[in-house]
Design an enzyme around this catalytic site. Structure first.
Site, PDB file in Angstrom:
ATOM      1  CE  LYS A  34      -5.646   4.229   1.502  1.00 47.60           C
ATOM      2  NZ  LYS A  34      -4.880   2.994   1.236  1.00 47.60           N
ATOM      3  CG  ASP A  61      -4.978   2.264  -2.482  1.00 46.09           C
ATOM      4  OD1 ASP A  61      -4.520   2.352  -3.632  1.00 46.09           O
ATOM      5  OD2 ASP A  61      -4.324   2.580  -1.462  1.00 46.09           O
ATOM      6  CE  LYS A  63      -0.904   2.470  -4.219  1.00 41.58           C
ATOM      7  NZ  LYS A  63      -1.580   2.060  -2.975  1.00 41.58           N
ATOM      8  CG  ASP A  66      -1.524  -8.102 -15.631  1.00 45.55           C
ATOM      9  OD1 ASP A  66      -0.957  -8.380 -16.714  1.00 45.55           O
ATOM     10  OD2 ASP A  66      -1.707  -8.946 -14.733  1.00 45.55           O
ATOM     11  CB  THR A 117       4.975   9.168  -1.726  1.00 40.67           C
ATOM     12  OG1 THR A 117       4.164   8.202  -1.079  1.00 40.67           O
ATOM     13  CG2 THR A 117       4.107  10.193  -2.419  1.00 40.67           C
ATOM     14  NE  ARG A 209      -0.265   5.292  10.195  1.00 41.05           N
ATOM     15  CZ  ARG A 209       0.977   5.329   9.749  1.00 41.05           C
ATOM     16  NH1 ARG A 209       1.922   4.675  10.395  1.00 41.05           N
ATOM     17  NH2 ARG A 209       1.290   6.017   8.659  1.00 41.05           N
TER      18      ARG A 209
HETATM   19  O1  C5P Z   1      -2.258   6.255   8.617  1.00 39.31           O
HETATM   20  P1  C5P Z   1      -2.014   7.194   7.481  1.00 39.31           P
HETATM   21  O2  C5P Z   1      -2.865   8.436   7.538  1.00 39.31           O
HETATM   22  O3  C5P Z   1      -0.554   7.493   7.268  1.00 39.31           O
HETATM   23  O4  C5P Z   1      -2.511   6.364   6.220  1.00 39.31           O
HETATM   24  C1  C5P Z   1      -2.420   6.850   4.913  1.00 39.31           C
HETATM   25  C2  C5P Z   1      -2.957   5.839   3.945  1.00 39.31           C
HETATM   26  O5  C5P Z   1      -2.678   6.285   2.632  1.00 39.31           O
HETATM   27  C3  C5P Z   1      -2.331   4.454   4.068  1.00 39.31           C
HETATM   28  O6  C5P Z   1      -3.318   3.501   3.687  1.00 39.31           O
HETATM   29  C4  C5P Z   1      -1.210   4.496   3.067  1.00 39.31           C
HETATM   30  O7  C5P Z   1      -0.887   3.231   2.566  1.00 39.31           O
HETATM   31  C5  C5P Z   1      -1.810   5.361   1.977  1.00 39.31           C
HETATM   32  N1  C5P Z   1      -0.856   6.044   1.123  1.00 39.31           N
HETATM   33  C6  C5P Z   1       0.101   6.915   1.598  1.00 39.31           C
HETATM   34  N2  C5P Z   1       0.966   7.519   0.738  1.00 39.31           N
HETATM   35  C7  C5P Z   1       0.891   7.281  -0.559  1.00 39.31           C
HETATM   36  C8  C5P Z   1      -0.064   6.416  -1.068  1.00 39.31           C
HETATM   37  C9  C5P Z   1      -0.930   5.808  -0.197  1.00 39.31           C
HETATM   38  O8  C5P Z   1       0.158   7.150   2.799  1.00 39.31           O
HETATM   39  N3  C5P Z   1       1.700   7.908  -1.367  1.00 39.31           N
END
Ligand code: C5P
Length: 230
Positions: A34, A61, A63, A66, A117, A209
């Site tokens: 992603k 990603d 999003k 417009d 979220t 992460r």
């Molecule tokens: O590091 P981690 O596993 O928390 O990363 C989750 C990824 O998914 C990040 O790029 C975050 O911005 C994205 N994301 C999220 N929750 C959402 C939408 C996107 O954690 N509702």
């Protein structure tokens, strides 16, 4: 259709960090990654071309939100980059989502964000003036997304079951906030393990992460992938 590879969130600030991260994996191992706003706006479309040149799949990603005409043209530009999946905000409306699909073409997966979220029910009621429950709003947006001919939505794992009940059988749910049991939760509020996400019917999981910051990212990826496919 469930994707067997966990999607790795490449949340790195620079091209060099992406290169060294990807170089840890065997060159014949094709990943699904992603690329989000931070990396795309910092490096530019070159980052997508680079990752695609290594044979990986890309969920871009960005999003988009417009007027329909602008989103149609922007999607046509993203289609030329060869992305495998991208997204829009469902709040842009059915006409905007149809225009996005039109610009992108039928082969590329197109999904929508419903309520972020990070939005609480109180904020939604007060700021957006939507006087239903948060989950009703999420399901409503998911139904409109299906009506517009998109493939699915980004949602929290906790919302998957309700969305699946309210949408056609082939409508997909992509869920971030995934943590293998025992892992650091970090700033995520509501998390789910890969096996629980599978059990409730997620089609794609996004993991950042727990893989990118792991001592051994390749092993962390394999463990999460195994749990997701077990
Ligand atoms: O590091 P981690 O596993 O928390 O990363 C989750 C990824 O998914 C990040 O790029 C975050 O911005 C994205 N994301 C999220 N929750 C959402 C939408 C996107 O954690 N509702």
């Amino acid at each position: 259709m469930r994707e067997t590879r966990p999607i790795i969130a490449l949340d790195f600030p620079s091209f060099d960090q992406v290169k060294s991260f990807l170089a840890r994996f065997p060159s014949d191992e094709k990943l699904y990654v992603k690329i989000g706003m931070e990396l795309y706006y910092a490096v530019g479309p070159e980052i997508v071309r680079y990752v695609k040149s290594l044979g990986h799949s890309v969920f871009l990603d960005l999003k988009l939100h417009d007027i329909p005409n602008t989103v149609r043209s922007a999607m046509a530009a993203l289609a030329k980059l060869g992305v495998d999946m991208t997204n829009v905000h469902a709040a842009g409306g059915v006409e905007m989502m149809k225009a996005a699909r039109d610009g992108l073409g039928a082969e590329t997966k197109l999904i929508a964000v419903t309520q972020l979220t990070s939005t609480s029910e109180e904020q939604m009621k007060e700021f957006q003036n939507i006087q239903t429950s948060l989950v009703e709003s999420v399901v409503h947006y998911a139904q409109k997304t299906a009506e517009a001919g998109l493939d699915g939505v980004v949602c929290s794992a906790q919302e998957v079951e309700l969305i699946k009940k309210a949408t056609p059988a082939d409508f997909v749910c992509l869920t971030p906030g995934i943590r293998p049991s025992g892992a650091e939760v970090g700033d995520q509020k509501r998390v789910m393990t890969p096996s629980a996400a599978r059990a409730i019917g997620s089609d794609y999981i996004v993991v950042g992460r727990p893989i990118t910051q792991a001592h051994d990212p390749v092993q962390a990826y394999r463990d999460i992938k195994d749990e997701w496919n077990r």
